[in-house]
Scaffold this motif. Sequence first.
Motif, PDB file in Angstrom:
ATOM      1  N   GLU A   6      39.462  55.128  36.914  1.00 27.09           N
ATOM      2  CA  GLU A   6      38.689  53.921  36.836  1.00 27.09           C
ATOM      3  C   GLU A   6      38.436  53.403  38.254  1.00 27.09           C
ATOM      4  OE1 GLU A   6      37.056  52.648  34.087  1.00 27.09           O
ATOM      5  OE2 GLU A   6      37.940  54.169  32.628  1.00 27.09           O
TER       6      GLU A   6
ATOM      7  N   ASN B  75      38.068  50.359  41.078  1.00 28.56           N
ATOM      8  CA  ASN B  75      38.579  48.901  41.174  1.00 28.56           C
ATOM      9  C   ASN B  75      37.429  48.014  40.884  1.00 28.56           C
ATOM     10  OD1 ASN B  75      39.939  46.700  41.838  1.00 28.56           O
ATOM     11  ND2 ASN B  75      40.799  47.421  43.890  1.00 28.56           N
ATOM     12  N   GLN B  76      37.595  46.970  39.931  1.00 32.58           N
ATOM     13  CA  GLN B  76      36.731  46.245  39.564  1.00 32.58           C
ATOM     14  C   GLN B  76      37.255  44.526  39.667  1.00 32.58           C
ATOM     15  OE1 GLN B  76      34.783  46.746  35.823  1.00 32.58           O
ATOM     16  NE2 GLN B  76      34.997  48.742  35.891  1.00 32.58           N
ATOM     17  N   ARG B  77      38.567  44.595  40.434  1.00 35.05           N
ATOM     18  CA  ARG B  77      39.261  43.235  40.468  1.00 35.05           C
ATOM     19  C   ARG B  77      38.331  42.078  40.855  1.00 35.05           C
ATOM     20  NH1 ARG B  77      44.243  42.013  44.371  1.00 35.05           N
ATOM     21  NH2 ARG B  77      42.541  42.210  45.830  1.00 35.05           N
ATOM     22  N   ASP B  78      37.305  42.304  41.767  1.00 33.78           N
ATOM     23  CA  ASP B  78      36.823  41.160  42.502  1.00 33.78           C
ATOM     24  C   ASP B  78      35.799  40.540  41.453  1.00 33.78           C
ATOM     25  OD1 ASP B  78      38.219  41.057  44.775  1.00 33.78           O
ATOM     26  OD2 ASP B  78      36.950  42.428  45.914  1.00 33.78           O
ATOM     27  N   ALA B  79      34.988  41.624  40.642  1.00 30.62           N
ATOM     28  CA  ALA B  79      34.137  41.299  39.687  1.00 30.62           C
ATOM     29  C   ALA B  79      34.509  40.672  38.595  1.00 30.62           C
ATOM     30  CB  ALA B  79      33.560  42.802  39.272  1.00 30.62           C
ATOM     31  N   LEU B  80      35.981  41.178  38.225  1.00 30.35           N
ATOM     32  CA  LEU B  80      36.561  40.514  37.080  1.00 30.35           C
ATOM     33  C   LEU B  80      37.129  39.088  37.249  1.00 30.35           C
ATOM     34  CD1 LEU B  80      38.692  43.406  35.717  1.00 30.35           C
ATOM     35  CD2 LEU B  80      36.448  42.545  34.626  1.00 30.35           C
TER      36      LEU B  80
END
Length: 85
Positions: free
Chosen positions: A59, A61-66
């Motif tokens: 996957e 890295n979607q940390r900022d979007a989440l």
Amino acid sequence: LSQLAKLDLSEDASVKLQSSLNDILEMVGRIQSADTEQIAPLSNPLDAHQILRDDEVTEINQRDALLRNAPDTQDGLFLVPQVIE
């Protein structure tokens, strides 16, 4: 034991619980007395093996979007109200 567990047991229930616990402890004692010197330990009684997949990133890295959806964040973490005092 019921006092330690904060259980409100009747006298009859207390006697039954004591009898059951004594039976369990007797069974554990019999199991512990079995000679297991020549028996190899088992991790699974069916001698099955866990098939593991390769440890690879699948996957993005979607940390900022989440974190944009969170009401409050700090240093890349979600901030939540304290629930334990």
